[in-house]
Design an enzyme around this catalytic site. Structure first.
Site, PDB file in Angstrom:
ATOM      1  N   THR A 125      25.037  48.078  36.415  1.00 34.72           N
ATOM      2  CA  THR A 125      24.862  48.963  37.710  1.00 34.72           C
ATOM      3  C   THR A 125      25.972  49.513  38.026  1.00 34.72           C
ATOM      4  O   THR A 125      25.574  50.666  38.832  1.00 34.72           O
ATOM      5  CB  THR A 125      24.486  47.804  39.199  1.00 34.72           C
ATOM      6  OG1 THR A 125      25.578  46.960  39.321  1.00 34.72           O
ATOM      7  CG2 THR A 125      23.230  47.108  38.774  1.00 34.72           C
TER       8      THR A 125
ATOM      9  N   ASP B 135      31.922  25.454  48.147  1.00 36.20           N
ATOM     10  CA  ASP B 135      31.750  26.882  48.636  1.00 36.20           C
ATOM     11  C   ASP B 135      32.910  27.687  48.316  1.00 36.20           C
ATOM     12  O   ASP B 135      33.749  27.300  48.876  1.00 36.20           O
ATOM     13  CB  ASP B 135      31.222  27.166  49.920  1.00 36.20           C
ATOM     14  CG  ASP B 135      30.861  28.568  50.541  1.00 36.20           C
ATOM     15  OD1 ASP B 135      31.328  29.341  49.835  1.00 36.20           O
ATOM     16  OD2 ASP B 135      30.644  28.712  51.728  1.00 36.20           O
TER      17      ASP B 135
ATOM     18  N   TYR C  94      25.283  45.114  47.103  1.00 37.27           N
ATOM     19  CA  TYR C  94      25.376  44.334  45.727  1.00 37.27           C
ATOM     20  C   TYR C  94      26.099  44.939  44.850  1.00 37.27           C
ATOM     21  O   TYR C  94      27.165  44.463  44.181  1.00 37.27           O
ATOM     22  CB  TYR C  94      24.092  43.849  45.184  1.00 37.27           C
ATOM     23  CG  TYR C  94      23.988  43.044  44.005  1.00 37.27           C
ATOM     24  CD1 TYR C  94      24.573  41.759  43.817  1.00 37.27           C
ATOM     25  CD2 TYR C  94      23.744  43.817  42.840  1.00 37.27           C
ATOM     26  CE1 TYR C  94      24.552  41.364  42.637  1.00 37.27           C
ATOM     27  CE2 TYR C  94      23.932  43.282  41.509  1.00 37.27           C
ATOM     28  CZ  TYR C  94      24.344  41.927  41.548  1.00 37.27           C
ATOM     29  OH  TYR C  94      24.455  41.302  39.959  1.00 37.27           O
TER      30      TYR C  94
ATOM     31  N   LYS D 112      30.101  44.420  42.993  1.00 40.72           N
ATOM     32  CA  LYS D 112      30.563  44.424  41.550  1.00 40.72           C
ATOM     33  C   LYS D 112      31.419  45.632  41.468  1.00 40.72           C
ATOM     34  O   LYS D 112      32.656  45.199  40.627  1.00 40.72           O
ATOM     35  CB  LYS D 112      29.503  44.896  40.514  1.00 40.72           C
ATOM     36  CG  LYS D 112      28.119  43.826  40.474  1.00 40.72           C
ATOM     37  CD  LYS D 112      28.835  42.530  40.148  1.00 40.72           C
ATOM     38  CE  LYS D 112      27.798  41.278  40.003  1.00 40.72           C
ATOM     39  NZ  LYS D 112      28.356  39.909  39.963  1.00 40.72           N
TER      40      LYS D 112
ATOM     41  N   SER E 291      28.457  44.256  36.144  1.00 43.42           N
ATOM     42  CA  SER E 291      27.123  44.553  35.865  1.00 43.42           C
ATOM     43  C   SER E 291      26.897  46.032  35.413  1.00 43.42           C
ATOM     44  O   SER E 291      27.886  46.808  35.795  1.00 43.42           O
ATOM     45  CB  SER E 291      26.260  44.543  36.967  1.00 43.42           C
ATOM     46  OG  SER E 291      25.180  45.165  36.940  1.00 43.42           O
TER      47      SER E 291
END
Ligand code: UDP
Length: 340
Positions: free
Chosen positions: A127, A60, A150, A154, A125
């Site tokens: 986005t 992780d 989310y 980014k 991204s």
């Protein structure tokens, strides 16, 4: 001496395709994944395509002790960071899950890059552009406030990278802003493996075509576009993966013009949802069951890339046609169905 690239999240959709292209371009790759959001299908597929049993570390990235051990035990020349949660809707209902995981893991990457001196490639991204005022978007188009946790991660990770590169001399970084990655490897040995009902368009299309879903809902037919459906820049996953190889080479061969660079990774060709559905039907000879449905909250009307900076500076260009990509996506879905 071969250079070693660490790929966090290397067993996922994008990470597995990037690993294949890196190996085929002569890099050594260490895959790190915690398998929280995927099984071993893609890892096994990558080993099969490359003919190598690739090093895999199950860990992780929020565990700094594990990340530090990985960096101390291996000489890592560059790290490509994919390990992150990616469900936009879930990030709105559980933002802390996204902030803790997606920011925490990237901060650990940056910490190690600072300690060990390492190049960092961040998977960003489109986005970050929100609903753009001008199309196509260039890297200088303004970022818009994020509409999900989310999307916010980014933007924040891009800023973390920018600031660390400015502050710590051993760290250089590239952020690649992906448009809509779709498709699968032409071998049909690796591809997208959405858990549960897919959020994204192409997996929903292929699952409808195979009979796993009854009907595709096209979200919105009253947008201000030619046919009323949203427009996106769908980029083939293998093309997208190759952009990472170009970016890694640029970092490792000392060709960066600034210590932190950003590139749009898209085709520059907008397609509406209806055009994509029609192309899928035509190339695969399938009649898809679809209907119009209300708009989906948070969708932007239209976005596509100006990829000329990546074309020029990375020496990279999207090469595969939408038809080839949609045929590969369908071949992958059929292979998955054959396995079940
Ligand atoms: N879309 C759709 N039906 C679906 C999934 C997506 O009509 O079941 C549309 C969505 O509204 C958007 C486009 O397909 O206009 C691409 O959506 P996707 O979720 O794949 O990517 P996004 O652009 O949202 O990141």
């Amino acid at each position: 001496m071969k250079k070693t690239v660490l790929v966090s999240g290397g067993a996922g959709f994008i990470g597995s395709h990037v690993t294949v292209e890196l190996i085929q371009s002569g890099y050594d790759v260490i895959i790190a994944d915690d398998f929280s959001n995927c099984d071993r299908t893609n890892y096994n597929g990558v080993c099969q395509i490359t003919g190598r049993q690739l090093p895999l570390v199950e860990m992780d990235f929020c565990d700094i002790a594990a990340v530090r051990k990985l960096f101390i035990d291996n000489k890592i020349d560059a790290v490509i960071h994919f390990a992150a949660f990616k469900a936009v809707g879930e990030s709105v209902s559980d933002p802390l899950k996204y902030y803790t995981n997606n920011l925490g893991s990237f901060l650990n990457v940056l910490q190690m890059a600072r300690e060990q001196g390492c190049n960092v490639l961040f998977s960003s991204s489109a986005t970050v552009y929100g609903e753009p005022e001008e199309l196509p978007v260039t890297e200088n188009s303004p970022r818009q406030p994020a509409t999900s946790a989310y999307g916010n991660t980014k933007q924040m990770c891009e800023d973390f990278l920018r600031d660390c590169v400015a502050a710590y001399p051993g760290v250089r970084g590239i952020a690649l802003r992906y448009f809509n990655p779709i498709g699968a490897h032409p071998s049909a040995l690796i591809g997208e493996l959405p858990r549960g009902v897919p959020n994204n368009l192409v997996p929903f299309i292929t699952q409808t075509a195979i009979g796993k879903r009854e009907c595709l809902s096209i979200f919105g037919n009253d947008y201000p576009t030619e046919d009323g459906t949203c427009k996106r820049d769908y980029i083939d996953i293998v093309d997208l993966a190759k952009a990472h190889v170009c970016a890694v080479a640029r970092m490792l061969d000392d060709r960066m013009e600034q210590p932190y660079e950003i590139f749009n990774i898209g085709t520059g060709r907008p397609l509406s949802v209806l055009e994509l559905v029609n192309a899928f039907e035509k190339v695969n000879g399938i009649k898809l069951n679809w209907k119009f449905a209300p708009r989906r909250a948070g969708d932007v009307v239209a976005i596509w890339a100006d990829p000329s900076l990546a074309n020029e500076k990375l020496g990279w260009k999207a090469e595969r046609s939408t038809e080839e990509t949609l045929a590969a996506a369908w071949a992958w879905e059929k292979r998955l169905a054959g396995k079940q």
